[in-house]
Write a protein that holds these residues in place. Structure first.
Motif, PDB file in Angstrom:
ATOM      1  N   CYS A  50     -12.891  -3.780  -6.307  1.00  0.00           N
ATOM      2  CA  CYS A  50     -13.024  -2.430  -6.865  1.00  0.00           C
ATOM      3  C   CYS A  50     -14.453  -1.911  -6.814  1.00  0.00           C
ATOM      4  O   CYS A  50     -14.680  -0.713  -7.012  1.00  0.00           O
ATOM      5  CB  CYS A  50     -12.546  -2.398  -8.310  1.00  0.00           C
ATOM      6  SG  CYS A  50     -10.805  -2.788  -8.522  1.00  0.00           S
ATOM      7  N   TYR A 107      -2.646   8.025  -8.780  1.00  0.00           N
ATOM      8  CA  TYR A 107      -4.089   7.914  -8.973  1.00  0.00           C
ATOM      9  C   TYR A 107      -4.846   8.415  -7.753  1.00  0.00           C
ATOM     10  O   TYR A 107      -5.876   9.069  -7.873  1.00  0.00           O
ATOM     11  CB  TYR A 107      -4.496   6.455  -9.227  1.00  0.00           C
ATOM     12  CG  TYR A 107      -3.907   5.823 -10.467  1.00  0.00           C
ATOM     13  CD1 TYR A 107      -3.385   6.602 -11.501  1.00  0.00           C
ATOM     14  CD2 TYR A 107      -3.881   4.443 -10.615  1.00  0.00           C
ATOM     15  CE1 TYR A 107      -2.866   6.012 -12.633  1.00  0.00           C
ATOM     16  CE2 TYR A 107      -3.361   3.847 -11.743  1.00  0.00           C
ATOM     17  CZ  TYR A 107      -2.843   4.629 -12.752  1.00  0.00           C
ATOM     18  OH  TYR A 107      -2.326   4.037 -13.877  1.00  0.00           O
ATOM     19  N   LEU A 126      -8.598   4.748 -10.943  1.00  0.00           N
ATOM     20  CA  LEU A 126      -7.730   3.712 -11.496  1.00  0.00           C
ATOM     21  C   LEU A 126      -7.791   3.741 -13.013  1.00  0.00           C
ATOM     22  O   LEU A 126      -8.857   3.962 -13.587  1.00  0.00           O
ATOM     23  CB  LEU A 126      -8.175   2.326 -10.995  1.00  0.00           C
ATOM     24  CG  LEU A 126      -7.388   1.131 -11.523  1.00  0.00           C
ATOM     25  CD1 LEU A 126      -5.980   1.121 -10.950  1.00  0.00           C
ATOM     26  CD2 LEU A 126      -8.102  -0.182 -11.185  1.00  0.00           C
ATOM     27  N   GLN A 146      -3.349   1.664  -6.695  1.00  0.00           N
ATOM     28  CA  GLN A 146      -1.953   1.859  -7.083  1.00  0.00           C
ATOM     29  C   GLN A 146      -1.036   1.734  -5.868  1.00  0.00           C
ATOM     30  O   GLN A 146      -0.022   1.028  -5.920  1.00  0.00           O
ATOM     31  CB  GLN A 146      -1.787   3.237  -7.735  1.00  0.00           C
ATOM     32  CG  GLN A 146      -0.379   3.516  -8.227  1.00  0.00           C
ATOM     33  CD  GLN A 146      -0.266   4.907  -8.832  1.00  0.00           C
ATOM     34  OE1 GLN A 146      -1.112   5.770  -8.616  1.00  0.00           O
ATOM     35  NE2 GLN A 146       0.777   5.133  -9.600  1.00  0.00           N
ATOM     36  N   PRO A 154      -6.431   7.602 -15.332  1.00  0.00           N
ATOM     37  CA  PRO A 154      -7.281   7.074 -14.259  1.00  0.00           C
ATOM     38  C   PRO A 154      -8.658   7.726 -14.257  1.00  0.00           C
ATOM     39  O   PRO A 154      -8.801   8.915 -14.525  1.00  0.00           O
ATOM     40  CB  PRO A 154      -6.499   7.448 -12.992  1.00  0.00           C
ATOM     41  CG  PRO A 154      -5.709   8.653 -13.375  1.00  0.00           C
ATOM     42  CD  PRO A 154      -5.327   8.436 -14.810  1.00  0.00           C
TER      43      PRO A 154
END
Length: 323
Positions: free
Chosen positions: A8, A100, A105, A32, A132
């Motif tokens: 991420c 999203y 997120l 997602q 998100p």
């Protein structure tokens, strides 16, 4: 197998035939959609005999896997597919929920669902993850006194903020804990690799913001100094009171985050509203927030207290393991 911070918090910028990888930058991935596609791929592997045979031969590392081995593998695959599909279902319970998309997120919503619904086996505690936000960059995270967009996690040297941040994120990306129902043991059995987390946190502490490649002769990287000076003055006037510019050579120093009231910001309040909503405490009821210290969790609770309880308990369990 699971994700690390890099899933991420790594980004890549592409310009013509040049690709620049930025460690600690916010990903532009669609997490997602990844989870939905992952479940679809696993389900297809279960339903398609040729796909499953190919999968089994690679996973079992045998030229001719036995029927029993393949059946055991298929049962494990079915179980894991169901777990991941359930995760998707509780986080996006409404088919009309806005996706999203890229670079956003609701990690907090997913983490709270894992702790309060999945680990307690209480479907009543599931809440759609409807808040998100953009992924943050990571440089400065280790040095800040508070982290998370809502500023709920103290991060100083005498706090457990880094533990909540790292442990909670592992629970949000497929980590597991076993909340023993008796409550006699201090810690909870878990799948968290604390040694690995320590190495990753050390890496985060070393991260610095990327340098603009001014030495490049490429047109895209040339700076219009007149516009840059105008922008600098505008930023100082309109933005710097909340978004301080830290010199790159000072990014390793500790600093205090600016906590601006939501009433002043006037931005979307959904994340904080989701966080303070009450749920059943289930197995957490009657336990101290930090296992051996802090307030006692009641029969109903907000998500943060059980999260703190979980990450402290799994850390205590790791300390008690025989070496």
């Amino acid at each position: 197998m699971g994700f690390t911070c890099a899933a991420c918090h790594t980004t890549e910028v592409t310009y013509k035939d040049m690709r620049m990888r930025i460690d600690g930058g916010p990903t532009l991935a669609d997490f997602q959609a990844f989870n939905v596609d992952l479940v679809a791929a696993l389900q297809s592997t279960l339903e398609n005999d040729s796909k499953f045979e190919r999968f089994a031969s690679k996973v079992l590392d045998e030229a001719q896997p036995s029927a029993d081995s393949k059946q055991e593998l298929k049962q494990a695959l079915q179980s894991q597919t169901a777990v991941l599909n359930h995760r998707n279902t509780i986080n996006v319970a409404d088919a009309h929920q806005v996706p999203y998309g890229y670079g956003r997120l609701d990690a907090i919503g997913a983490i709270f669902n894992q702790v309060l619904s999945v680990f307690t086996d209480d479907p009543r505690n599931a809440r759609a993850a409807t808040a998100p936000v953009s992924y943050p960059f990571l440089w400065g995270t280790h040095q800040s006194d508070y982290v998370q967009w809502t500023g709920f996690a103290p991060n100083g040297p005498l706090s457990i903020g880094a533990l909540i941040r790292n442990g909670g994120e592992v629970l949000g990306v497929y980590g597991k804990i076993d909340i023993n129902p008796s409550g006699h043991d201090i810690g909870y059995s878990n799948s968290i690799d604390f040694r690995g987390l320590g190495l990753l946190e050390a890496r985060v502490a070393q991260l610095r913001s990327p340098k603009w490649p001014v030495e490049s002769n490429m047109e895209a990287f040339q700076i219009d100094t007149d516009k840059a000076n105008q922008g600098k003055a505008l930023y100082k006037q309109e933005c710097a009171s909340c978004h301080t510019v830290v010199a790159r050579e000072d990014e390793g120093q500790n600093y205090k985050a600016v906590m601006t009231p939501l009433s002043e910001l006037q931005t979307d309040s959904q994340e904080i509203l989701n966080m303070v909503g009450l749920r059943n405490a289930d197995q957490f009821a009657g336990r101290k927030e930090a296992i051996i210290a802090g307030p006692t969790i009641g029969y109903t609770t907000q998500g943060l207290d059980p999260l703190v309880n979980s990450v402290v308990a799994v850390r205590l369990k790791s300390w008690m393991k025989p070496r």
